[in-house]
Scaffold this active site. Structure first.
Site, PDB file in Angstrom:
ATOM      1  N   TYR A  11     -17.124 -17.808  24.538  1.00 30.81           N
ATOM      2  CA  TYR A  11     -17.782 -17.757  25.858  1.00 30.81           C
ATOM      3  C   TYR A  11     -16.900 -17.089  26.923  1.00 30.81           C
ATOM      4  O   TYR A  11     -17.260 -16.037  27.471  1.00 30.81           O
ATOM      5  CB  TYR A  11     -18.170 -19.193  26.243  1.00 30.81           C
ATOM      6  CG  TYR A  11     -18.659 -19.371  27.654  1.00 30.81           C
ATOM      7  CD1 TYR A  11     -19.532 -18.453  28.252  1.00 30.81           C
ATOM      8  CD2 TYR A  11     -18.267 -20.488  28.397  1.00 30.81           C
ATOM      9  CE1 TYR A  11     -19.982 -18.647  29.544  1.00 30.81           C
ATOM     10  CE2 TYR A  11     -18.722 -20.681  29.694  1.00 30.81           C
ATOM     11  CZ  TYR A  11     -19.570 -19.755  30.257  1.00 30.81           C
ATOM     12  OH  TYR A  11     -20.010 -19.949  31.545  1.00 30.81           O
ATOM     13  N   ILE A  12     -15.739 -17.663  27.198  1.00 32.36           N
ATOM     14  CA  ILE A  12     -14.910 -17.095  28.279  1.00 32.36           C
ATOM     15  C   ILE A  12     -14.234 -15.817  27.786  1.00 32.36           C
ATOM     16  O   ILE A  12     -14.141 -14.827  28.507  1.00 32.36           O
ATOM     17  CB  ILE A  12     -13.871 -18.129  28.780  1.00 32.36           C
ATOM     18  CG1 ILE A  12     -14.567 -19.455  29.132  1.00 32.36           C
ATOM     19  CG2 ILE A  12     -13.115 -17.589  29.995  1.00 32.36           C
ATOM     20  CD1 ILE A  12     -13.626 -20.600  29.498  1.00 32.36           C
ATOM     21  N   ASP A  31     -10.865 -12.972  16.149  1.00 31.58           N
ATOM     22  CA  ASP A  31     -11.724 -14.162  16.229  1.00 31.58           C
ATOM     23  C   ASP A  31     -12.155 -14.543  14.817  1.00 31.58           C
ATOM     24  O   ASP A  31     -12.468 -13.670  14.002  1.00 31.58           O
ATOM     25  CB  ASP A  31     -12.951 -13.852  17.101  1.00 31.58           C
ATOM     26  CG  ASP A  31     -13.612 -15.109  17.636  1.00 31.58           C
ATOM     27  OD1 ASP A  31     -13.668 -15.267  18.875  1.00 31.58           O
ATOM     28  OD2 ASP A  31     -14.078 -15.946  16.833  1.00 31.58           O
ATOM     29  N   ALA A  75      -9.643 -21.576  20.583  1.00 33.33           N
ATOM     30  CA  ALA A  75      -9.283 -22.998  20.552  1.00 33.33           C
ATOM     31  C   ALA A  75     -10.554 -23.819  20.415  1.00 33.33           C
ATOM     32  O   ALA A  75     -11.664 -23.307  20.609  1.00 33.33           O
ATOM     33  CB  ALA A  75      -8.583 -23.398  21.851  1.00 33.33           C
ATOM     34  N   ASN A  92      -5.845 -26.953  15.279  1.00 31.77           N
ATOM     35  CA  ASN A  92      -6.321 -25.685  15.849  1.00 31.77           C
ATOM     36  C   ASN A  92      -5.556 -25.284  17.103  1.00 31.77           C
ATOM     37  O   ASN A  92      -5.188 -24.122  17.262  1.00 31.77           O
ATOM     38  CB  ASN A  92      -7.806 -25.795  16.206  1.00 31.77           C
ATOM     39  CG  ASN A  92      -8.687 -25.515  15.014  1.00 31.77           C
ATOM     40  OD1 ASN A  92      -9.065 -24.383  14.760  1.00 31.77           O
ATOM     41  ND2 ASN A  92      -8.980 -26.560  14.251  1.00 31.77           N
ATOM     42  N   TYR A 141      -7.941 -33.530  23.227  1.00 40.34           N
ATOM     43  CA  TYR A 141      -8.104 -32.131  23.645  1.00 40.34           C
ATOM     44  C   TYR A 141      -7.075 -31.779  24.729  1.00 40.34           C
ATOM     45  O   TYR A 141      -6.315 -30.811  24.600  1.00 40.34           O
ATOM     46  CB  TYR A 141      -9.539 -31.910  24.143  1.00 40.34           C
ATOM     47  CG  TYR A 141      -9.702 -30.634  24.916  1.00 40.34           C
ATOM     48  CD1 TYR A 141      -9.455 -29.410  24.303  1.00 40.34           C
ATOM     49  CD2 TYR A 141     -10.082 -30.642  26.251  1.00 40.34           C
ATOM     50  CE1 TYR A 141      -9.575 -28.225  25.016  1.00 40.34           C
ATOM     51  CE2 TYR A 141     -10.212 -29.467  26.964  1.00 40.34           C
ATOM     52  CZ  TYR A 141      -9.955 -28.267  26.346  1.00 40.34           C
ATOM     53  OH  TYR A 141     -10.070 -27.112  27.047  1.00 40.34           O
ATOM     54  N   PHE A 169     -10.844 -25.338  35.362  1.00 41.11           N
ATOM     55  CA  PHE A 169     -11.756 -26.441  35.616  1.00 41.11           C
ATOM     56  C   PHE A 169     -13.044 -26.103  34.838  1.00 41.11           C
ATOM     57  O   PHE A 169     -12.926 -25.564  33.740  1.00 41.11           O
ATOM     58  CB  PHE A 169     -11.867 -26.691  37.130  1.00 41.11           C
ATOM     59  CG  PHE A 169     -10.617 -27.420  37.619  1.00 41.11           C
ATOM     60  CD1 PHE A 169      -9.368 -26.802  37.572  1.00 41.11           C
ATOM     61  CD2 PHE A 169     -10.668 -28.731  38.029  1.00 41.11           C
ATOM     62  CE1 PHE A 169      -8.194 -27.482  37.941  1.00 41.11           C
ATOM     63  CE2 PHE A 169      -9.510 -29.417  38.411  1.00 41.11           C
ATOM     64  CZ  PHE A 169      -8.281 -28.795  38.360  1.00 41.11           C
ATOM     65  N   ILE A 205     -27.717 -38.116  31.123  1.00 40.11           N
ATOM     66  CA  ILE A 205     -26.648 -38.279  32.128  1.00 40.11           C
ATOM     67  C   ILE A 205     -25.687 -39.317  31.550  1.00 40.11           C
ATOM     68  O   ILE A 205     -26.057 -40.482  31.376  1.00 40.11           O
ATOM     69  CB  ILE A 205     -27.212 -38.750  33.479  1.00 40.11           C
ATOM     70  CG1 ILE A 205     -28.188 -37.705  34.031  1.00 40.11           C
ATOM     71  CG2 ILE A 205     -26.070 -39.017  34.464  1.00 40.11           C
ATOM     72  CD1 ILE A 205     -28.793 -38.064  35.388  1.00 40.11           C
ATOM     73  N   ARG A 276     -19.456 -41.132  28.355  1.00 39.94           N
ATOM     74  CA  ARG A 276     -18.945 -40.404  27.188  1.00 39.94           C
ATOM     75  C   ARG A 276     -17.439 -40.661  27.120  1.00 39.94           C
ATOM     76  O   ARG A 276     -16.745 -40.477  28.128  1.00 39.94           O
ATOM     77  CB  ARG A 276     -19.235 -38.912  27.415  1.00 39.94           C
ATOM     78  CG  ARG A 276     -19.467 -38.092  26.200  1.00 39.94           C
ATOM     79  CD  ARG A 276     -19.959 -36.714  26.548  1.00 39.94           C
ATOM     80  NE  ARG A 276     -19.022 -35.956  27.388  1.00 39.94           N
ATOM     81  CZ  ARG A 276     -19.173 -34.686  27.712  1.00 39.94           C
ATOM     82  NH1 ARG A 276     -20.237 -34.020  27.260  1.00 39.94           N
ATOM     83  NH2 ARG A 276     -18.308 -34.068  28.465  1.00 39.94           N
TER      84      ARG A 276
END
Ligand code: UFG
Length: 323
Positions: A11-12, A31, A75, A92, A141, A169, A205, A276
């Protein structure tokens, strides 16, 4: 410059690859495609499918590319998964990362730019958070990313390898071409948009009893192209150290859902669930160091603009990438 980007199909990473090419750099993406998507990689970049666990494959890919700078995105990055499978995260994010930094050292790479996280701080003593707050992660993590930050510090001290570690963030939003598609989606904004697309009946939520004004967790959402821009600025020789990257504005889960309702024009069904594991109540950045030392200025600081770009991408790619 010649740049190697690990995780450049993610994604990033994929957005950063676009920005690097746009700025005139030559890019090789490494990758494994375990999480990334081949079609997310800009066709102008060279692509090598290799896992960072494969030391020989990695060394030969880096020897071929001869990069001055390596940008290391590859990662695992899910807080909740790390609470169930910590070993996977240490393997990883630490052990495979070490293979990369060793290869970088051997090949004389000048600089490594690392994707770290605000999860290294744990539950912060105060918000907004600057880089000097104690780092006491509350999930594996965050711990794995902190371990790699420390490895970087020692490699700099002993081998002179320059580094920048960005503590992101919450990355969100999309570029024109690249967006957020995880095979198993756990992130808030894409999960909310799935309800709008009719792919889920409701959005969970997680936790409504946090010590925050509406009882839900507060995060600082930062546009993915703004994150990518910081990496380009960090390639400059002499720029080094640890930097928070966020907008400095905190939004609760409920506020994010409301923003999604406003932008999409749909009402979104929600269901309250228990907390969570591993989620800190409130994470908001003080990114003054990046602004001051890198000259970084987020172009899309407004949550509405971030959500709008995510919505545009998901609407155009309701199934995400084809691969
Ligand atoms: N959330 C929900 N419902 C969902 C998904 C998430 O309520 O369906 C909540 C989470 O509990 C959390 C907030 O929304 O309170 C944001 O959750 P995300 O999963 O979108 O993001 P996280 O904050 O857990 O983690 C992300 C990245 C990490 C990074 C971190 C920094 O996955 O890699 O941001 O805060 F470290």
């Amino acid at each position: 410059m010649n740049v190697v980007v690990t995780g450049g199909a993610g994604y990033i990473g994929s957005v950063c690859v676009e920005e690097l090419l746009q700025a005139g750099h030559t890019v090789t993406v490494l990758d494994s495609l375990s999480e990334g998507h081949r079609s997310a990689v800009d066709p102008r970049a060279r692509f090598v499918q290799v896992c960072l666990s494969d030391r020989e494959g990695l060394r030969s890919a880096i020897a071929d590319a001869r990069p001055e700078v390596i940008i290391h995105f590859a990662a695992l990055a899910l807080v909740s998964e790390s609470m169930a499978q910590p070993g996977k995260y240490f393997a990883n994010n630490v052990a495979y990362g070490l293979n990369l930094i060793e290869a970088a050292r051997e090949m004389g790479v000048r600089k490594l730019i690392f994707s770290s996280t605000c999860a290294t701080y744990g539950v912060p003593e105060r918000v907004p958070m600057n880089e000097d707050l104690p780092q006491q992660p509350i999930n594996p993590y965050g711990e794995s990313k902190l371990m790699f930050e420390r490895i970087l510090k020692w490699y700099h001290q002993i081998h002179g390898l320059e580094f920048v570690a960005f503590r992101y963030f919450n990355a969100a939003g999309a570029s024109e071409r690249c967006g957020e598609h995880h095979r198993v989606e756990t992130h808030l904004i894409p999960n909310v948009l799935k309800v709008v697309l009719g792919q889920a009946s409701e959005c969970s939520i997680f936790g409504t009893d946090y010590p925050t004004p509406d009882g839900t967790c507060i995060r600082d959402y930062i546009h993915v192209t703004d994150l990518a821009q910081a990496h380009i600025l960090a390639m400059k020789p002499g720029i080094a150290g640890f930097f928070n990257l966020g907008n400095g504005d905190g939004y609760s889960v409920r506020q994010v859902i409301q923003a999604c309702e406003k932008i999409t024009g749909h009402s979104i069904a929600t269901v309250n669930q228990s907390r969570r594991p591993g989620d800190p109540p409130r994470l908001v950045a003080a990114a003054d160091r990046a602004v001051r030392e890198l000259g970084w200025k987020p172009r899309y600081p407004r949550l509405d603009d971030i959500v709008a770009s995510a919505w545009q991408w998901h609407r155009r790619h309701p199934q995400g990438y084809p691969d």
